[in-house]
Design a protein around this motif. Structure first.
Motif, PDB file in Angstrom:
ATOM      1  N   LEU A 231       0.663  -1.123  -0.059  1.00  0.00           N
ATOM      2  CA  LEU A 231      -0.043   0.123  -0.105  1.00  0.00           C
ATOM      3  C   LEU A 231       0.824   1.063  -0.016  1.00  0.00           C
ATOM      4  CD1 LEU A 231      -2.642  -1.193   2.569  1.00  0.00           C
ATOM      5  CD2 LEU A 231      -3.016  -1.125   0.058  1.00  0.00           C
ATOM      6  N   GLU A 232       2.010   1.068   0.412  1.00  0.00           N
ATOM      7  CA  GLU A 232       3.092   2.297   0.375  1.00  0.00           C
ATOM      8  C   GLU A 232       3.398   2.730  -0.864  1.00  0.00           C
ATOM      9  OE1 GLU A 232       5.903   1.389   3.353  1.00  0.00           O
ATOM     10  OE2 GLU A 232       4.533   2.109   5.063  1.00  0.00           O
ATOM     11  N   GLU A 233       3.332   1.617  -1.847  1.00  0.00           N
ATOM     12  CA  GLU A 233       4.297   1.606  -3.186  1.00  0.00           C
ATOM     13  C   GLU A 233       3.006   2.230  -3.910  1.00  0.00           C
ATOM     14  OE1 GLU A 233       7.015   1.507  -3.927  1.00  0.00           O
ATOM     15  OE2 GLU A 233       8.197   0.297  -2.510  1.00  0.00           O
ATOM     16  N   LYS A 234       3.511   3.624  -4.757  1.00  0.00           N
ATOM     17  CA  LYS A 234       2.321   4.199  -5.667  1.00  0.00           C
ATOM     18  C   LYS A 234       3.059   4.040  -7.092  1.00  0.00           C
ATOM     19  CE  LYS A 234       0.543   5.617  -1.708  1.00  0.00           C
ATOM     20  NZ  LYS A 234      -0.834   4.965  -1.483  1.00  0.00           N
ATOM     21  N   ASP A 235       3.850   3.229  -7.291  1.00  0.00           N
ATOM     22  CA  ASP A 235       4.138   3.230  -8.796  1.00  0.00           C
ATOM     23  C   ASP A 235       4.274   1.801  -9.016  1.00  0.00           C
ATOM     24  OD1 ASP A 235       5.687   4.497 -11.035  1.00  0.00           O
ATOM     25  OD2 ASP A 235       7.206   2.799 -10.310  1.00  0.00           O
ATOM     26  N   PHE A 236       3.862   1.611 -10.579  1.00  0.00           N
ATOM     27  CA  PHE A 236       3.751   0.275 -11.185  1.00  0.00           C
ATOM     28  C   PHE A 236       5.017  -0.446 -10.877  1.00  0.00           C
ATOM     29  CE2 PHE A 236       4.555  -2.345 -14.919  1.00  0.00           C
ATOM     30  CZ  PHE A 236       3.687  -3.219 -14.839  1.00  0.00           C
ATOM     31  N   GLN A 237       6.167   0.222 -11.583  1.00  0.00           N
ATOM     32  CA  GLN A 237       7.444  -0.542 -11.750  1.00  0.00           C
ATOM     33  C   GLN A 237       7.881  -1.097 -10.241  1.00  0.00           C
ATOM     34  OE1 GLN A 237      10.148   1.567 -14.023  1.00  0.00           O
ATOM     35  NE2 GLN A 237      12.055   0.183 -13.610  1.00  0.00           N
ATOM     36  N   GLU A 238       7.633   0.137  -9.346  1.00  0.00           N
ATOM     37  CA  GLU A 238       8.419  -0.363  -7.909  1.00  0.00           C
ATOM     38  C   GLU A 238       7.402  -1.375  -7.319  1.00  0.00           C
ATOM     39  OE1 GLU A 238      10.810   0.989  -6.666  1.00  0.00           O
ATOM     40  OE2 GLU A 238      11.390   2.006  -8.399  1.00  0.00           O
ATOM     41  N   LEU A 239       6.219  -1.318  -7.399  1.00  0.00           N
ATOM     42  CA  LEU A 239       5.178  -2.268  -6.762  1.00  0.00           C
ATOM     43  C   LEU A 239       5.849  -3.723  -7.360  1.00  0.00           C
ATOM     44  CD1 LEU A 239       1.507  -1.186  -6.984  1.00  0.00           C
ATOM     45  CD2 LEU A 239       2.876  -2.369  -5.000  1.00  0.00           C
ATOM     46  N   LEU A 240       5.932  -4.101  -8.718  1.00  0.00           N
ATOM     47  CA  LEU A 240       6.306  -5.118  -9.451  1.00  0.00           C
ATOM     48  C   LEU A 240       7.735  -5.727  -8.952  1.00  0.00           C
ATOM     49  CD1 LEU A 240       4.977  -7.034 -11.314  1.00  0.00           C
ATOM     50  CD2 LEU A 240       6.105  -6.026 -13.241  1.00  0.00           C
ATOM     51  N   LEU A 241       8.516  -4.689  -8.871  1.00  0.00           N
ATOM     52  CA  LEU A 241       9.708  -5.174  -8.494  1.00  0.00           C
ATOM     53  C   LEU A 241       9.837  -5.596  -6.722  1.00  0.00           C
ATOM     54  CD1 LEU A 241      12.135  -2.369 -10.046  1.00  0.00           C
ATOM     55  CD2 LEU A 241      12.374  -4.729 -10.471  1.00  0.00           C
ATOM     56  N   PHE A 242       8.890  -5.048  -6.295  1.00  0.00           N
ATOM     57  CA  PHE A 242       8.929  -5.485  -4.888  1.00  0.00           C
ATOM     58  C   PHE A 242       8.324  -7.076  -4.693  1.00  0.00           C
ATOM     59  CE2 PHE A 242       6.281  -5.803  -0.937  1.00  0.00           C
ATOM     60  CZ  PHE A 242       7.257  -5.751   0.098  1.00  0.00           C
ATOM     61  N   LEU A 243       7.388  -7.209  -5.492  1.00  0.00           N
ATOM     62  CA  LEU A 243       6.578  -8.426  -5.326  1.00  0.00           C
ATOM     63  C   LEU A 243       7.356  -9.688  -5.931  1.00  0.00           C
ATOM     64  CD1 LEU A 243       2.914  -7.150  -6.530  1.00  0.00           C
ATOM     65  CD2 LEU A 243       3.742  -8.149  -4.260  1.00  0.00           C
ATOM     66  N   GLN A 244       8.300  -9.141  -6.837  1.00  0.00           N
ATOM     67  CA  GLN A 244       9.195 -10.332  -7.585  1.00  0.00           C
ATOM     68  C   GLN A 244      10.533 -10.328  -6.708  1.00  0.00           C
ATOM     69  OE1 GLN A 244       9.604  -8.828 -11.627  1.00  0.00           O
ATOM     70  NE2 GLN A 244       7.765  -9.712 -12.502  1.00  0.00           N
ATOM     71  N   ASN A 245      10.684  -9.430  -5.674  1.00  0.00           N
ATOM     72  CA  ASN A 245      11.880  -9.577  -5.076  1.00  0.00           C
ATOM     73  C   ASN A 245      11.648  -9.407  -3.411  1.00  0.00           C
ATOM     74  OD1 ASN A 245      14.381  -9.648  -7.051  1.00  0.00           O
ATOM     75  ND2 ASN A 245      12.738  -8.082  -7.797  1.00  0.00           N
ATOM     76  N   LEU A 246      10.676 -10.049  -2.933  1.00  0.00           N
ATOM     77  CA  LEU A 246      10.257  -9.988  -1.779  1.00  0.00           C
ATOM     78  C   LEU A 246      11.263 -10.210  -0.568  1.00  0.00           C
ATOM     79  CD1 LEU A 246       6.709 -11.517  -2.031  1.00  0.00           C
ATOM     80  CD2 LEU A 246       7.202  -9.112  -1.624  1.00  0.00           C
ATOM     81  N   PRO A 247      11.573  -9.268   0.403  1.00  0.00           N
ATOM     82  CA  PRO A 247      12.541  -9.413   1.606  1.00  0.00           C
ATOM     83  C   PRO A 247      12.542 -10.586   2.594  1.00  0.00           C
ATOM     84  CG  PRO A 247      11.129  -7.649   1.941  1.00  0.00           C
ATOM     85  CD  PRO A 247      10.599  -8.248   0.786  1.00  0.00           C
ATOM     86  N   THR A 248      12.744 -11.855   1.959  1.00  0.00           N
ATOM     87  CA  THR A 248      12.666 -13.077   2.856  1.00  0.00           C
ATOM     88  C   THR A 248      13.849 -13.773   3.294  1.00  0.00           C
ATOM     89  OG1 THR A 248      12.153 -14.438   0.773  1.00  0.00           O
ATOM     90  CG2 THR A 248      10.466 -13.496   1.972  1.00  0.00           C
TER      91      THR A 248
END
Length: 458
Positions: free
Chosen positions: A410-427
């Motif tokens: 919900l903090e991400e407001k940009d398509f590219q940043e959202l997708l990059l986050f979802l593809q590289n989750l901090p686990t």
């Protein structure tokens, strides 16, 4: 070398690619080969085996697949060995360990707890969690692992749900997957027969990897294996050769799907769990097979092949042409998330992030590219304990996994940043506690939605 004495004491005491990049390689040319129906294990000419005993048919695809996939042992009584294994997993130890982890986490977070999940009686409510359904709703059904507990097989699954102790994990996985026979007296003979059968496949088929008709299959396998993780394990020459043989033989034996990228990842957990029975390793990512005797490696290779085959029997529509199983599950995930966290779902939609862009890999690789290998092994303890764990329950795990990151999403407001986050989750630093919490939340979702008619659209 793991101590046989320690294991005996324990038993006695307890008594990253997007969908478009996926490469499909189809068209295995040979019929299934059963060396036990031939005069010798080393026949050079393939013959059509007699039709194997079929499992209960539940679909047209399974009817077709029963004629092409591996013959499997039928008619074995599971109760005896499963009862022994269930007794060996000390329920008080396993349950108390899981509960202590969750209670400690709850206390640190200062959140209320609720009872959910077999063996995970306490878990914290995640932030913005939807309200629990009314307790009187008779439509709600619990996991089968909580019912019929008088059955040894169900008792073993229930005890394994919260995590399997490392000393007994290899045997327990073989039991839960259906690879080990129930009768203890028949176990050595059955293992020997299945191992000989696998290496008869190698003798019969593996040389054909260089034939023109199979070159694409073998080439893709050869390219994919070095891309796998952990590199410290996969890049050992002995391991690379083992994985190539397992994947090529599976592709030849399963012409309905052939080899598809993603199947290669499913070899690793079985291989690592089985190899750790013979070596001591601080981290599963650093397993070194150089000191393992050749005969032991041969047996582990065969065991890994058969257990992986049993897993894939339940999700093979994920890997048939156009991968319809994955397409359907991603759609189901989208509908489920829209019900359990409309705000997250709407946020993704507003920023034009499509579930297929990140969740395809979650389904194709069973989250193996999203969490460390040690977490995958813990996850698979539960998957093998749940009915249809790798298919049905995995859907709820993916939903819980996505909602776990709701604040960051919900903090991400940009398509590219959202997708990059979802593809590289901090686990990278996740451990068993994180997986236990994820599984408890997934179970809560299954408990609430599994029998609700509109929790996802078909």
């Amino acid at each position: 070398m793991a101590s046989d004495g320690a294991r005996k004491q324990f038993w006695k005491r307890s008594n990253s690619k997007l969908p478009g990049s996926i490469q499909h390689v189809y068209g295995a040319q040979h019929p299934p080969f059963d060396p036990l129906l031939h005069g010798t294990l080393l026949k050079s000419t393939a013959k059509m085996p007699t039709t194997p005993v079929k499992a209960k048919r539940v679909s047209t695809f399974q009817e077709f697949e029963s004629n092409t996939s591996d013959a499997w042992d039928a008619g074995e009584d599971d109760d005896e060995l499963l009862a022994m294994a269930a007794e060996s997993l000390n329920s008080e130890v396993v349950m108390e360990t899981a509960n202590r982890v969750l209670r400690n986490h709850s206390q640190r977070q200062g959140r209320p707890t609720l009872q959910e999940g077999p063996g995970l009686q306490q878990k914290p409510r995640p932030e913005a969690e939807p309200p629990s359904p009314p307790s009187g709703d008779l439509r709600l059904v619990k996991s089968v692992s909580e019912s019929h507990t008088s059955c040894p097989a169900e008792e073993l699954r229930k005890l394994s749900w919260s995590g399997i102790p490392k000393p007994v994990r290899p045997m327990t996985w073989k039991l839960l997957s259906g690879y080990l026979p129930a009768n203890v007296d028949r176990r050595p003979a059955t293992l020997q027969r299945k191992q000989k059968e696998y290496f008869a496949f190698i003798e019969h088929y593996y040389d054909s990897r260089n034939d023109e008709v199979h070159q694409d299959t073998y080439r893709q396998i050869h390219i994919d294996i070095p891309r796998m993780s952990p590199e410290a394990l996969i890049l050992q020459p002995k391991v690379t050769e083992i994985f190539e043989r397992i994947l090529f033989i599976w592709a030849i034996r399963h012409p309905a799907s052939g080899y598809v990228q993603g199947i290669n990842d499913l070899v690793t957990p079985f291989f690592v769990v089985f190899i750790c029975e013979y070596i001591e390793a601080e981290e599963v990512d650093t397993v070194d097979v150089s000191g393992v005797p050749a005969e032991v490696l041969r047996n582990i290779e065969a065991d890994t092949y058969w257990c992986m085959s049993k897993l894939l029997d339940g999700i093979q529509d994920n890997y048939t042409f156009a991968q319809p199983g994955i397409q359907m599950k991603v759609k189901m995930l989208e509908e489920l998330v829209s019900r359990i966290d409309e705000q997250v779902h709407r946020h993704l939609d507003q920023h034009e992030v499509r579930y297929l862009q990140f969740a395809f890999r979650w389904m194709n690789n069973l989250l193996m590219r999203e969490v460390p290998l040690r977490c995958t092994i813990r996850l698979w303890d539960t998957y093998q304990s749940e009915p249809e764990g790798f298919s049905h329950f995995h859907l709820y795990v993916c939903a819980a996994f996505l909602v776990r990151w709701r604040k960051e999403i919900l903090e991400e407001k940009d398509f590219q940043e959202l997708l990059l986050f979802l593809q590289n989750l901090p686990t990278a630093h996740w451990d068993d506690e994180d997986i236990s919490l994820l599984l408890a939340e997934a179970y809560r979702l299954k408990f609430a939605f599994a029998d609700a008619p509109n929790h996802y659209k078909k």
